[in-house]
Design a protein around this motif. Structure first.
Motif, PDB file in Angstrom:
ATOM      1  N   CYS A   1      -0.410   8.004 -13.509  1.00 32.23           N
ATOM      2  CA  CYS A   1       0.151   6.965 -12.800  1.00 32.23           C
ATOM      3  C   CYS A   1      -0.882   5.628 -13.311  1.00 32.23           C
ATOM      4  CB  CYS A   1      -0.333   6.926 -11.220  1.00 32.23           C
ATOM      5  SG  CYS A   1       0.607   8.542 -10.314  1.00 32.23           S
TER       6      CYS A   1
ATOM      7  N   PHE B   1       1.116   2.142  -6.037  1.00 34.31           N
ATOM      8  CA  PHE B   1       0.987   1.362  -7.144  1.00 34.31           C
ATOM      9  C   PHE B   1       0.911  -0.101  -6.522  1.00 34.31           C
ATOM     10  CE2 PHE B   1       3.280   4.784  -8.823  1.00 34.31           C
ATOM     11  CZ  PHE B   1       2.690   4.887  -9.933  1.00 34.31           C
TER      12      PHE B   1
ATOM     13  N   CYS C   1       3.954  -2.137 -11.068  1.00 31.90           N
ATOM     14  CA  CYS C   1       3.877  -1.109 -11.904  1.00 31.90           C
ATOM     15  C   CYS C   1       5.049  -1.282 -12.768  1.00 31.90           C
ATOM     16  CB  CYS C   1       4.477   0.343 -11.005  1.00 31.90           C
ATOM     17  SG  CYS C   1       4.748   1.866 -12.206  1.00 31.90           S
TER      18      CYS C   1
ATOM     19  N   TRP D   1       6.094   3.141  -4.749  1.00 24.46           N
ATOM     20  CA  TRP D   1       5.703   1.800  -5.179  1.00 24.46           C
ATOM     21  C   TRP D   1       4.990   1.014  -4.463  1.00 24.46           C
ATOM     22  CZ3 TRP D   1       8.184  -3.377  -4.054  1.00 24.46           C
ATOM     23  CH2 TRP D   1       7.742  -4.006  -5.238  1.00 24.46           C
TER      24      TRP D   1
END
Length: 281
Positions: A133, A231, A235, A227
């Motif tokens: 990630c 993140f 991202c 997302w």
């Protein structure tokens, strides 16, 4: 009967419209909650030593042993979480003598919650997730991956009635105690830790709302939840999100197939391995 059909059709259309509005509002609420907590989030590693990875501090002790002590009766946390208040219907049933019987006693369920949390931390290779990630090796990144696995356990245990509720209660309680212990081991001050725990609490329940919606709906909704949560809406590589979506879709049926007795009595959860270089279909 024919005069009732227009009324029924109108009621059905109103119900469908209400469900559509509820879906839109739920997505908006999840996005708003995540955005609010993300703006207040700060990197705890910077408060102690930005050059030391978090695993140096946290991987030297077991998650369960960090938040419990041994007594003659077994393993008991410092204090118990608040019991869930019974509903009016349950109070009436209890008054009439229909108290029901737990398949497993509360003491064993309590320990199952502790051990289940250990499976969400000690049974996970966080470095693989950090690599896949592109996350920094910090306490915040560790928390994001850990809460993802805690959520999957919560989803599984919600299927087990009253026993599952007790396990979930102790699972979440142990999680917050462990996070506090790890922050203290990293040298984070009490005031900073309390502030961060307030932010993480908001994020945790927003995460549950988002992931629940994603796993019920489609991969696009689940990807949007990942997302926003993991993140923080930044991202550039969609394959990172796709790998996590595939990982969750593989884990959920695997956890559903785990033996209920083993989960309630021992809290033992096994995880399918996560390959950060897994080829995507």
């Amino acid at each position: 009967m024919s005069c009732l059909r227009p009324m029924l059709s109108t009621a059905i259309r109103c119900r469908c419209r209400a469900l559509q509005l509820a879906t839109v509002q739920s997505s908006t609420l999840a996005s708003t909650c995540t955005a609010t907590t993300s703006t207040k989030m700060f990197n705890l590693q910077e408060t102690c030593d930005q050059y030391r990875p978090v695993h140096i501090f946290t991987r030297h002790f077991s998650s369960v042993s960090a938040v419990q002590y041994q007594s003659e009766g077994g393993t008991t946390p410092y204090y118990t979480p608040a019991e869930e208040k019974p509903s009016l219907g349950r109070k009436i049933l209890n008054t009439l003598g229909f108290t029901g019987k737990l398949r497993v006693n509360k003491y064993r369920l309590r320990n199952s919650g502790l051990h289940m949390y250990a499976c969400c931390t000690d049974g996970i290779d966080f470095s693989d997730f950090f690599e896949a990630c592109g996350l920094p090796d910090t306490l915040n990144s560790w928390f994001l991956i850990m809460e993802l696995h805690v959520w999957m356990c919560l989803v599984r245990m919600k299927q087990e009635g009253e026993e599952g509720k007790i396990v979930c209660r102790w699972l979440v309680y142990t999680m917050w105690e462990d996070v506090r212990t790890r922050g203290k081991a990293m040298g984070v001050s009490s005031s900073q830790m309390n502030e961060s725990l307030n932010v993480w609490t908001e994020q945790f329940y927003a995460m549950i709302f988002s992931y629940d919606e994603g796993v019920i709906c489609d991969d696009r909704t689940l990807a949007a939840a990942i997302w926003r949560t993991i993140f923080n809406k930044s991202c550039d590589d969609p394959e990172m999100i796709e790998r996590l979506v595939a990982y969750i879709r593989q884990q959920m049926p695997h956890i559903d197939d785990l033996d209920t007795e083993q989960l309630l009595k021992y809290g033992k959860v096994t995880w399918l391995p996560f390959d950060p270089k897994m080829p995507l279909e």
